[in-house]
Design a protein around this motif. Sequence first.
Motif, PDB file in Angstrom:
ATOM      1  N   UNK A 161      -4.042  -3.140  -7.017  1.00 38.60           N
ATOM      2  CA  UNK A 161      -2.915  -3.911  -7.553  1.00 38.60           C
ATOM      3  C   UNK A 161      -1.598  -3.165  -7.342  1.00 38.60           C
ATOM      4  N   UNK A 162      -1.606  -1.874  -7.627  1.00 40.28           N
ATOM      5  CA  UNK A 162      -0.378  -1.094  -7.476  1.00 40.28           C
ATOM      6  C   UNK A 162       0.074  -1.028  -6.020  1.00 40.28           C
ATOM      7  N   UNK A 163      -0.864  -0.833  -5.114  1.00 36.08           N
ATOM      8  CA  UNK A 163      -0.507  -0.751  -3.697  1.00 36.08           C
ATOM      9  C   UNK A 163      -0.058  -2.112  -3.158  1.00 36.08           C
ATOM     10  N   UNK A 164      -0.643  -3.190  -3.682  1.00 33.74           N
ATOM     11  CA  UNK A 164      -0.238  -4.526  -3.248  1.00 33.74           C
ATOM     12  C   UNK A 164       1.177  -4.864  -3.708  1.00 33.74           C
ATOM     13  N   UNK A 165       1.640  -4.181  -4.758  1.00 32.16           N
ATOM     14  CA  UNK A 165       2.983  -4.428  -5.294  1.00 32.16           C
ATOM     15  C   UNK A 165       3.875  -3.200  -5.135  1.00 32.16           C
ATOM     16  N   UNK A 166       3.633  -2.433  -4.084  1.00 30.82           N
ATOM     17  CA  UNK A 166       4.314  -1.147  -3.930  1.00 30.82           C
ATOM     18  C   UNK A 166       5.819  -1.308  -3.737  1.00 30.82           C
ATOM     19  N   UNK A 198       1.053   5.904 -14.330  1.00 26.81           N
ATOM     20  CA  UNK A 198       1.059   4.877 -13.279  1.00 26.81           C
ATOM     21  C   UNK A 198       2.377   4.757 -12.532  1.00 26.81           C
ATOM     22  N   UNK A 199       3.517   4.773 -13.250  1.00 25.55           N
ATOM     23  CA  UNK A 199       4.802   4.619 -12.547  1.00 25.55           C
ATOM     24  C   UNK A 199       5.085   5.823 -11.662  1.00 25.55           C
ATOM     25  N   UNK A 204       5.161   8.125  -6.089  1.00 24.21           N
ATOM     26  CA  UNK A 204       4.629   9.038  -5.083  1.00 24.21           C
ATOM     27  C   UNK A 204       4.094   8.278  -3.865  1.00 24.21           C
ATOM     28  N   UNK A 205       3.460   7.142  -4.109  1.00 27.91           N
ATOM     29  CA  UNK A 205       2.954   6.332  -3.002  1.00 27.91           C
ATOM     30  C   UNK A 205       4.092   5.781  -2.156  1.00 27.91           C
ATOM     31  N   UNK A 210       7.203   5.982   2.867  1.00 24.29           N
ATOM     32  CA  UNK A 210       8.455   6.211   3.586  1.00 24.29           C
ATOM     33  C   UNK A 210       8.308   7.334   4.610  1.00 24.29           C
ATOM     34  N   UNK A 211       7.598   8.392   4.230  1.00 23.11           N
ATOM     35  CA  UNK A 211       7.364   9.497   5.156  1.00 23.11           C
ATOM     36  C   UNK A 211       6.558   9.035   6.363  1.00 23.11           C
ATOM     37  N   UNK A 212       5.551   8.228   6.116  1.00 17.18           N
ATOM     38  CA  UNK A 212       4.720   7.723   7.204  1.00 17.18           C
ATOM     39  C   UNK A 212       5.536   6.848   8.145  1.00 17.18           C
TER      40      UNK A 212
END
Length: 227
Positions: A161-166, A198-199, A204-205, A210-212
């Motif tokens: 869920x967090x990655x889907x709403x990154x 979580x936040x 961090x993700x 952004x680095x990637x």
Amino acid sequence: MYGPIQQEDAFLVGLYLRDSPNREYWEDGRRVSVCDQRIGESCLHDLRRVPTARYDKPYHTLAFYLPRAALDAIADNANAPRIRDLRYEPGAGVNDLTISGLGSLLRPALSHPDQANPLFVDHVLLAVGVHVAQTYGGMRPMSRPARGGLTPWQERRAREILQANIKHGVALKEVARECGLSVGSFSHAFRRTLGVAPHKWLTEQRVELSKEKLRNDGLSLSCRIPQ
């Protein structure tokens, strides 16, 4: 004149962002105080008592709304008896550094809601509720066995869920609901499992993403440069 506010089983915590001298204040139709409210002070209001105030100059406040259901949830999550009332002097300002500090954290998010991280806002609001419950409601958690972290399926679902709403973020309560937990239990379990709130994990993700992207853009550029 400010009020009367609709009567309901809830509380307001007002944080004054500018001085308000000679403010008159009523509860249940009875004037209970005339006092100066200073910038940075907080004032508690029981909405069951129909609080009403008179201002003869412009005022600026940040109000935290705490319905009974929110205080009950905080007490239940802390394994503590539910709070009946808050202890406060009607109309009087208090120099509560915790509320003023948490309010200052929220002001940028209120000024730019499109840039606000919903998880961060939820954490701050939860912190306000817990502080009020403990400081003015006398909440004291009862002893309980130490809780563990997320189960494997909860961790996997939370990450999804967090990655889907990154990019835009997601409300903490939505992630907690998907994991079958209260907001407080989820926040505790997430931190125990992943080492950060979580936040913070979501931030961090975003940094890693952004680095990637920068690495990929740099590689694409180098491939286009003639040798």
